[in-house]
Design an enzyme around this catalytic site. Structure first.
Site, PDB file in Angstrom:
ATOM      1  N   ASP A   1       0.823  -1.011  -0.037  1.00 14.17           N
ATOM      2  CA  ASP A   1      -0.062  -0.090   0.031  1.00 14.17           C
ATOM      3  C   ASP A   1       0.895   1.087   0.037  1.00 14.17           C
ATOM      4  OD1 ASP A   1      -2.422   1.622   0.280  1.00 14.17           O
ATOM      5  OD2 ASP A   1      -1.997   1.871   2.363  1.00 14.17           O
ATOM      6  N   SER A   2       0.287   2.472  -0.245  1.00 12.57           N
ATOM      7  CA  SER A   2       1.074   3.568  -0.177  1.00 12.57           C
ATOM      8  C   SER A   2       1.387   3.995   1.168  1.00 12.57           C
ATOM      9  CB  SER A   2       0.150   4.834  -0.672  1.00 12.57           C
ATOM     10  OG  SER A   2      -1.082   4.754  -0.039  1.00 12.57           O
TER      11      SER A   2
ATOM     12  N   TYR B   1      -0.326   8.524  -2.159  1.00 20.14           N
ATOM     13  CA  TYR B   1      -0.413   8.346  -3.649  1.00 20.14           C
ATOM     14  C   TYR B   1      -1.346   9.038  -4.348  1.00 20.14           C
ATOM     15  CZ  TYR B   1       2.967   4.213  -3.310  1.00 20.14           C
ATOM     16  OH  TYR B   1       4.193   3.413  -3.183  1.00 20.14           O
ATOM     17  N   GLY B   2      -2.566   9.155  -3.604  1.00 20.11           N
ATOM     18  CA  GLY B   2      -3.886   9.590  -4.093  1.00 20.11           C
ATOM     19  C   GLY B   2      -3.846  10.956  -4.719  1.00 20.11           C
TER      20      GLY B   2
ATOM     21  N   CYS C   1      -3.573  -0.832  -2.104  1.00 14.37           N
ATOM     22  CA  CYS C   1      -3.846   0.396  -2.402  1.00 14.37           C
ATOM     23  C   CYS C   1      -4.892   0.979  -3.514  1.00 14.37           C
ATOM     24  CB  CYS C   1      -2.768   1.352  -2.677  1.00 14.37           C
ATOM     25  SG  CYS C   1      -2.882   3.136  -3.021  1.00 14.37           S
TER      26      CYS C   1
ATOM     27  N   GLU D   1      -5.834   9.972   9.330  1.00 11.94           N
ATOM     28  CA  GLU D   1      -4.487   9.816   9.947  1.00 11.94           C
ATOM     29  C   GLU D   1      -4.673  10.663  11.337  1.00 11.94           C
ATOM     30  OE1 GLU D   1      -1.398   9.597   7.094  1.00 11.94           O
ATOM     31  OE2 GLU D   1      -2.289   7.944   6.441  1.00 11.94           O
TER      32      GLU D   1
ATOM     33  N   CYS E   1     -11.140   3.553  -1.067  1.00  9.40           N
ATOM     34  CA  CYS E   1      -9.756   4.179  -0.559  1.00  9.40           C
ATOM     35  C   CYS E   1      -9.532   3.132   0.897  1.00  9.40           C
ATOM     36  CB  CYS E   1      -9.878   5.481  -0.230  1.00  9.40           C
ATOM     37  SG  CYS E   1      -8.555   6.081   0.734  1.00  9.40           S
TER      38      CYS E   1
ATOM     39  N   HIS F   1      -8.473   3.968   3.565  1.00  8.47           N
ATOM     40  CA  HIS F   1      -8.764   4.733   4.935  1.00  8.47           C
ATOM     41  C   HIS F   1     -10.087   4.677   5.187  1.00  8.47           C
ATOM     42  CE1 HIS F   1      -4.377   5.867   4.286  1.00  8.47           C
ATOM     43  NE2 HIS F   1      -4.463   6.780   5.257  1.00  8.47           N
TER      44      HIS F   1
HETATM   45  N1  DGL Z   1      -3.848   3.861  -0.056  1.00  5.43           N
HETATM   46  C1  DGL Z   1      -4.352   5.022  -0.628  1.00  5.43           C
HETATM   47  C2  DGL Z   1      -5.795   4.544  -1.312  1.00  5.43           C
HETATM   48  O1  DGL Z   1      -6.266   3.711  -1.015  1.00  5.43           O
HETATM   49  C3  DGL Z   1      -5.066   6.008   0.379  1.00  5.43           C
HETATM   50  C4  DGL Z   1      -3.989   6.764   0.763  1.00  5.43           C
HETATM   51  C5  DGL Z   1      -3.110   7.505  -0.323  1.00  5.43           C
HETATM   52  O2  DGL Z   1      -3.536   8.621  -0.916  1.00  5.43           O
HETATM   53  O3  DGL Z   1      -2.012   6.983  -0.663  1.00  5.43           O
HETATM   54  O4  DGL Z   1      -6.133   5.061  -2.573  1.00  5.43           O
END
Ligand code: DGL
Length: 301
Positions: free
Chosen positions: A27-28, A59-60, A90, A169, A201, A203
């Site tokens: 994941d990111s 990454y988003g 991710c 977060e 996502c 999160h």
């Molecule tokens: N893991 C990213 C996603 O599921 C969320 C966090 C990010 O923006 O990196 O898209």
């Protein structure tokens, strides 16, 4: 409603080999621990290796090319550890890099988008489906495209929700700021009378209570983590890659590219238990050219 074209985008011609090898998940950052948790529950005998690119998260907000490069490096790192299957936890990396990784990796690769779409299509009653995610995920159009194979485009409602990641977060799960952001982002979806909402996502599952409060209990919230875990179980069984059942649970191993300041709290928020024993991987190590045969084939286009 039945899913059309909801199959897993794994490369059918490839097998990963030995059943004892671990599954690699990346994941990111730490949000993908929600996916790790679902995999550990569904596949208790499997050893799982998690890599979180905490030095380069988010990454988003980044473009397709950067996300694809990061995803390739993350995948190469996990392949160098001898994994038998790769899970792209991710959503943003799944949106921009899954096709590429499926093409170039010498083992099965699963992402979170197809399972999320398939589950949403199974659950929707009225065929009005919403999807929320990072800017990258929503702008990639991948969820919308997957849904459009089965429902008309005018019944698909997508929204990017960039503030949700930092709110989670910061731990503001039950907070007026979060309720305000939920109202701001989700009002158009509520007005569109969707009956199913994909939380696209890593999160967002932890925001389920706030989202459910606003959307109402009749809107079904789809979290890709459980659907992904079910798809992973199928894929392992199909390819005879599943670990034999055993008395003890498989091992969880954690690698991160940086240890964030709020590492312990944030990790616990996603995994539901403290994370101990983390190894850090430097960005130099991630970017290192690997020549071993298990490596991801380089894109020459
Ligand atoms: N893991 C990213 C996603 O599921 C969320 C966090 C990010 O923006 O990196 O898209």
């Amino acid at each position: 409603m039945a899913a059309r074209g909801g199959d897993q985008p794994v490369n059918e011609s490839k097998t990963g080999g030995d059943t004892d090898r671990p599954i690699g998940i990346f994941d990111s950052g730490m949000g993908g621990l929600t996916v790790l948790q679902a995999l550990a529950d569904r596949l208790p005998a499997e050893d799982l290796i998690y890599f979180g690119d905490t030095a380069r998260v988010p990454y988003g907000t980044k473009g397709a090319q950067a996300v694809r490069t990061f995803a390739r490096q993350d995948a190469e790192f996990l392949l160098s550890l001898g994994v038998k299957m790769l899970v792209v936890a991710c959503n943003t990396a799944s949106a921009f890099a899954l096709d590429y990784l499926t093409e170039v990796c010498p083992l099965p690769v699963l992402g979170v988008i197809a399972p999320g779409v398939a589950t949403a299509l199974e659950h929707t009653r009225g065929g009005r489906v919403g999807v929320i995610g990072t800017s990258g995920t929503i702008r990639s159009g991948q969820y919308q495209h997957g849904l459009a194979a089965s429902i008309p485009e005018e019944r698909i409602f997508a929204r990017e929700c960039p503030l949700f990641v930092p709110l989670v977060e910061e731990g503001l799960l039950d907070h007026p700021l979060t309720d305000l952001a939920v109202r701001e982002y989700l009002t158009p979806l509520r007005e569109a009378r969707i009956d199913t909402l994909i939380l696209g996502c890593t999160h967002y599952p932890v925001l389920k209570p706030a989202i459910a409060r606003f959307m109402g209990t009749e809107v079904r919230l789809v979290d890709s983590a459980d659907s992904l875990a079910a798809a992973a179980a199928h894929c392992l069984a199909d390819r005879q890659l599943a670990h034999e059942p055993r008395e003890r649970r498989g091992e969880l191993t954690f690698y991160l590219s940086d240890i964030p300041w709020k590492f312990t709290e944030v990790g616990e928020r996603f995994l539901g238990q403290p994370i101990t024993d983390v190894t850090t991987v430097s960005l130099d190590e991630l970017a290192r050219e690997r020549s071993d045969p298990g490596s991801v084939r380089k894109d020459t286009s």
